[in-house]
Design an enzyme around this catalytic site. Structure first.
Site, mmCIF file in Angstrom:
data_model
loop_
_atom_site.group_PDB
_atom_site.id
_atom_site.type_symbol
_atom_site.label_atom_id
_atom_site.label_comp_id
_atom_site.label_asym_id
_atom_site.label_seq_id
_atom_site.Cartn_x
_atom_site.Cartn_y
_atom_site.Cartn_z
ATOM 1 N N HIS A 47 0.801 -1.225 0.000
ATOM 2 C CA HIS A 47 0.000 0.000 0.000
ATOM 3 C C HIS A 47 0.835 1.277 0.000
ATOM 4 C CE1 HIS A 47 -3.788 -2.050 0.344
ATOM 5 N NE2 HIS A 47 -3.391 -2.711 1.423
ATOM 6 N N GLN A 149 -1.390 -13.678 4.750
ATOM 7 C CA GLN A 149 -2.410 -12.749 5.233
ATOM 8 C C GLN A 149 -3.801 -13.251 4.844
ATOM 9 O OE1 GLN A 149 -1.430 -8.646 5.709
ATOM 10 N NE2 GLN A 149 -3.238 -7.993 4.573
ATOM 11 N N GLU A 151 -7.569 -12.214 4.672
ATOM 12 C CA GLU A 151 -8.332 -10.961 4.680
ATOM 13 C C GLU A 151 -9.555 -10.992 3.772
ATOM 14 O OE1 GLU A 151 -5.794 -7.815 3.236
ATOM 15 O OE2 GLU A 151 -4.672 -9.224 1.980
ATOM 16 N N ASP A 177 -9.655 -5.234 5.704
ATOM 17 C CA ASP A 177 -10.197 -5.813 4.480
ATOM 18 C C ASP A 177 -11.378 -6.736 4.774
ATOM 19 O OD1 ASP A 177 -8.596 -5.489 1.693
ATOM 20 O OD2 ASP A 177 -7.274 -5.099 3.376
#
Length: 252
Positions: A47, A149, A151, A177
């Site tokens: 990000h 991860q 999410e 998320d």
């Protein structure tokens, strides 16, 4: 030896580890945070505007400070994983791991061997040709940290299978998320909390560590009781904003 020398060993041992995100692609910011008592830093290449040269510089500074540096890659493509690990990152967090097949491919890309991570003895991770290949392979096998991860709702549905994948060291909860994906009103919505609890329970069942980002440090004990041990809190951006806000409040 610095207590942070083998981050993966500490993680697998269930030690409570506290880190933060770095959003600014700056070796100087990494150098400054490397002076703290944090257990790790995570370069957010998903990000924030990190390219390979900035990852390289930031990881170099972290290593100089004996500070473990994880890289959250943009996605679990082998080239992103290879770039981070060849630069000398302690490990990789891969976003949006949703299926067993994706988890298997991710774990394979992080490890040397057939169909996995390509070997180069000239990289920082390999000591720039100063170490024997056998030494480099042994170091990678014991120190490279592989974190998937979770999410997405489909990932929560598949979390037991993902947690069972050989080579996955930890699950990392992408709570924001999940909140968006469940169309929930907040991160405290019961459906989001239930999903996070399901991830924690899968980690416990399969002897995988669980990590998460928390907006409130006061929530750490609650999730530690449910099996989480790796907590990434705040970011360099947050530290700057909070520091500026406190300064203004103190002076007006």
């Amino acid at each position: 030896m610095d207590k942070r020398a083998n981050f993966r060993e500490r993680l697998l041992g269930g030690e409570r580890l506290i880190g933060t995100y770095i959003k600014t692609p700056s070796p100087i910011v990494t150098e400054v945070l490397g002076l703290t008592d944090l257990d790790c830093l995570c370069l957010d290449a998903e990000h924030a505007p990190f390219d390979r040269i900035t990852i390289d510089g930031c990881v170099a500074m972290a290593r100089a400070a004996a500070m473990p540096a994880l890289v959250r890659v943009p996605h679990a493509a082998p080239e992103h994983i290879l770039n981070a690990l060849d630069c000398g990152a302690t490990g990789v967090i891969a976003p949006h791991i949703c299926t067993v097949e994706q988890a298997e491919a991710f774990a394979r890309a992080c490890r040397y061997g057939e169909g996995g991570r390509g070997y180069a003895g000239s990289s920082r991770a390999a000591g720039y040709t100063t170490r024997a290949m056998a030494d480099n392979l042994a170091r990678a096998a014991t120190q490279t940290t592989v974190i998937a991860q979770i999410e997405d709702p489909v990932a929560v549905d598949n979390v037991d299978g993902i947690a069972a994948v050989d080579g996955i060291d930890a699950l990392f909860v992408g709570r924001v998320d999940l909140t968006v994906a469940y169309d929930a009103s907040s991160q405290d919505d019961p459906c989001v909390v239930a999903a996070v609890e399901k991830i924690c329970a899968a980690g416990l069942r399969h002897n995988r560590r669980v990590g998460m980002f928390l907006a409130r440090p006061g929530d750490v004990p609650f999730w530690a009781e449910r099996g989480a041990s790796l907590f990434l809190l705040g970011s360099d951006h947050g530290f700057m904003l909070d520091g500026a806000a406190r300064l203004v409040a103190q002076c007006r």
